[in-house]
Design a protein around this motif. Structure first.
Motif, PDB file in Angstrom:
ATOM      1  N   ALA A 208       0.837  -1.199   0.000  1.00 19.28           N
ATOM      2  CA  ALA A 208       0.000   0.000   0.000  1.00 19.28           C
ATOM      3  C   ALA A 208       0.875   1.254   0.000  1.00 19.28           C
ATOM      4  O   ALA A 208       0.612   2.203  -0.747  1.00 19.28           O
ATOM      5  CB  ALA A 208      -0.923  -0.005   1.208  1.00 19.28           C
ATOM      6  N   ARG A 209       1.899   1.256   0.819  1.00 19.27           N
ATOM      7  CA  ARG A 209       2.765   2.437   0.904  1.00 19.27           C
ATOM      8  C   ARG A 209       3.497   2.710  -0.407  1.00 19.27           C
ATOM      9  O   ARG A 209       3.742   3.862  -0.767  1.00 19.27           O
ATOM     10  CB  ARG A 209       3.778   2.254   2.039  1.00 19.27           C
ATOM     11  CG  ARG A 209       3.163   2.300   3.433  1.00 19.27           C
ATOM     12  CD  ARG A 209       4.235   2.326   4.511  1.00 19.27           C
ATOM     13  NE  ARG A 209       3.646   2.305   5.844  1.00 19.27           N
ATOM     14  CZ  ARG A 209       3.460   1.205   6.566  1.00 19.27           C
ATOM     15  NH1 ARG A 209       3.849   0.017   6.071  1.00 19.27           N
ATOM     16  NH2 ARG A 209       2.904   1.269   7.750  1.00 19.27           N
ATOM     17  N   SER A 210       3.836   1.680  -1.115  1.00 20.33           N
ATOM     18  CA  SER A 210       4.622   1.860  -2.337  1.00 20.33           C
ATOM     19  C   SER A 210       3.773   1.997  -3.597  1.00 20.33           C
ATOM     20  O   SER A 210       4.207   2.620  -4.567  1.00 20.33           O
ATOM     21  CB  SER A 210       5.592   0.682  -2.509  1.00 20.33           C
ATOM     22  OG  SER A 210       4.872  -0.543  -2.633  1.00 20.33           O
ATOM     23  N   LEU A 211       2.536   1.468  -3.584  1.00 19.84           N
ATOM     24  CA  LEU A 211       1.764   1.409  -4.826  1.00 19.84           C
ATOM     25  C   LEU A 211       0.413   2.128  -4.809  1.00 19.84           C
ATOM     26  O   LEU A 211      -0.095   2.510  -5.865  1.00 19.84           O
ATOM     27  CB  LEU A 211       1.518  -0.062  -5.210  1.00 19.84           C
ATOM     28  CG  LEU A 211       2.762  -0.925  -5.452  1.00 19.84           C
ATOM     29  CD1 LEU A 211       2.352  -2.381  -5.679  1.00 19.84           C
ATOM     30  CD2 LEU A 211       3.543  -0.399  -6.663  1.00 19.84           C
ATOM     31  N   SER A 212      -0.163   2.299  -3.634  1.00 22.52           N
ATOM     32  CA  SER A 212      -1.523   2.844  -3.589  1.00 22.52           C
ATOM     33  C   SER A 212      -1.596   4.260  -4.148  1.00 22.52           C
ATOM     34  O   SER A 212      -0.711   5.090  -3.927  1.00 22.52           O
ATOM     35  CB  SER A 212      -2.051   2.831  -2.157  1.00 22.52           C
ATOM     36  OG  SER A 212      -3.392   3.319  -2.129  1.00 22.52           O
ATOM     37  N   GLN A 213      -2.702   4.545  -4.836  1.00 25.52           N
ATOM     38  CA  GLN A 213      -2.959   5.872  -5.411  1.00 25.52           C
ATOM     39  C   GLN A 213      -3.852   6.725  -4.518  1.00 25.52           C
ATOM     40  O   GLN A 213      -4.275   7.813  -4.913  1.00 25.52           O
ATOM     41  CB  GLN A 213      -3.639   5.709  -6.784  1.00 25.52           C
ATOM     42  CG  GLN A 213      -2.828   4.893  -7.785  1.00 25.52           C
ATOM     43  CD  GLN A 213      -1.475   5.527  -8.072  1.00 25.52           C
ATOM     44  OE1 GLN A 213      -1.408   6.669  -8.519  1.00 25.52           O
ATOM     45  NE2 GLN A 213      -0.404   4.788  -7.820  1.00 25.52           N
ATOM     46  N   ASP A 214      -4.119   6.229  -3.313  1.00 28.44           N
ATOM     47  CA  ASP A 214      -4.952   6.967  -2.367  1.00 28.44           C
ATOM     48  C   ASP A 214      -4.055   7.728  -1.393  1.00 28.44           C
ATOM     49  O   ASP A 214      -3.490   7.148  -0.466  1.00 28.44           O
ATOM     50  CB  ASP A 214      -5.858   6.014  -1.586  1.00 28.44           C
ATOM     51  CG  ASP A 214      -6.695   6.744  -0.531  1.00 28.44           C
ATOM     52  OD1 ASP A 214      -6.771   7.985  -0.599  1.00 28.44           O
ATOM     53  OD2 ASP A 214      -7.275   6.062   0.338  1.00 28.44           O
ATOM     54  N   PRO A 215      -3.904   9.057  -1.562  1.00 28.37           N
ATOM     55  CA  PRO A 215      -3.016   9.828  -0.689  1.00 28.37           C
ATOM     56  C   PRO A 215      -3.492   9.883   0.756  1.00 28.37           C
ATOM     57  O   PRO A 215      -2.703  10.102   1.668  1.00 28.37           O
ATOM     58  CB  PRO A 215      -3.018  11.221  -1.331  1.00 28.37           C
ATOM     59  CG  PRO A 215      -4.316  11.296  -2.060  1.00 28.37           C
ATOM     60  CD  PRO A 215      -4.563   9.911  -2.582  1.00 28.37           C
TER      61      PRO A 215
END
Length: 320
Positions: A208-215
């Motif tokens: 999640a930290r490396s790939l997620s697009q949700d800031p």
């Protein structure tokens, strides 16, 4: 604006004078042995109008002022009650000292570059001059000092609060909450790749930290906290509630925001907040209600008579 903070946060009250009424300035209320004249009411109502319009981001105008005339009778009731409480405050020895009033005014003056700038600000707030403002500050300080002296006198017992908690427990119901996290991707292919990597043992939070697009959740490892049904859009919620605690969605979940990989960490069952959690809220509620009843009683003791028929239309209203 500093002027409004000083006035309205202190419950601006009408000043009562012993001046004789005239046909053009009739009595609109009698509080104790004093009268509230229409001119005094108009000043207070004009302040209310200015403040109400400013809060809505609207400019002051004659038409806007006239549109609020419907609130005049209720405003008169509130003004008379607050005036009665101010009289009770003075009788109880809480009249503001000249030094305190001077200090409050000097603090306001310090916010302006010149006396002219202050006069302009007063005018914009609907206050005709500094003398009127001084009178309002005196009454606000007197009123507030009285309220502060009373607040500590209505402390409910622990036993009383526990009884109230039991009687109003339904007010503290907590619905079932789903504790989850997600990883938001742009495409279904990217989401499926994340699902495959999770199946091979990679950590959800790290992906999640490396790939997620949700800031909003990315830096927290995708954590969304614990929320009840109705929090999320329908496709996301349907996929979330179908999971068991510890499970991750096996297929990408599409919403208008993109494609999600959802993880359900646990389900918190429906229940009630504990007494310890709600005790501060309960205590504040009881104190507020007790104080309100006491103030109403004090106002009744002073005595109030209203004459709303003498209010007339707003002076700012356009003539027909």
């Amino acid at each position: 604006m500093m002027i409004r903070t000083a006035l309205w946060s202190g419950l601006v009250l009408v000043a009562l004078a012993s001046a004789q009424t005239t046909p053009t300035d009739p009595v609109v209320a009698t509080v104790g042995k004093s009268n509230i004249l229409k001119s005094e009411f108009d000043l207070q109502f004009n302040l209310f109008v200015h403040d109400a319009l400013q809060r809505q981001g609207l400019p002051y105008s004659a038409e806007a002022a006239a549109s609020l005339d419907v609130y005049k009778p209720k405003f008169l009731e509130r003004m008379a009650r607050e005036t009665a409480i101010t009289q009770a405050a003075e009788a109880a020895g809480f009249a503001a000292k000249d030094q305190a009033v001077d200090a409050a005014i000097e603090e306001v003056k310090g916010q302006f570059d010149s006396p002219e700038a202050l006069d302009k600000a007063l005018a914009e707030a609907g206050i005709p001059d500094l003398a009127t403002y001084r009178r309002l500050v005196y009454e606000a300080l007197t009123y507030n000092a009285y309220l502060e002296s009373l607040e500590g006198k209505f402390q409910p017992s622990d036993a009383a609060l526990k009884v109230l908690y039991v009687l109003s427990k339904r007010d503290f119901a907590v619905p079932t909450r789903y504790c989850s996290a997600h990883i938001l991707l742009k495409t279904a292919k990217e989401a499926q790749q994340v699902i495959d990597r999770l199946a091979k043992g990679e950590a959800f939070a790290e992906l999640a930290r490396s790939l997620s697009q949700d800031p909003g959740s990315k830096d927290q490892g995708g954590d969304l906290g614990c929320e009840p049904r109705g929090t999320y859009v329908a496709p996301f919620e349907a996929a979330l509630v179908a999971l068991k605690p510890g499970e991750t969605s096996k297929k990408p979940v599409q919403t208008q925001f993109g494609f999600h990989v959802i993880y359900l960490s646990k389900i918190e069952p429906a229940g009630y907040q504990s007494f310890e959690e709600v005790e501060p809220e309960l205590s504040k509620r009881v104190q507020s209600e007790a104080l309100q009843k006491y103030l109403d009683h004090r106002a009744d003791q002073v005595g109030i008579k209203l004459f709303p028929e003498n209010l007339g239309p707003s002076e700012a209203a356009p003539k027909q």
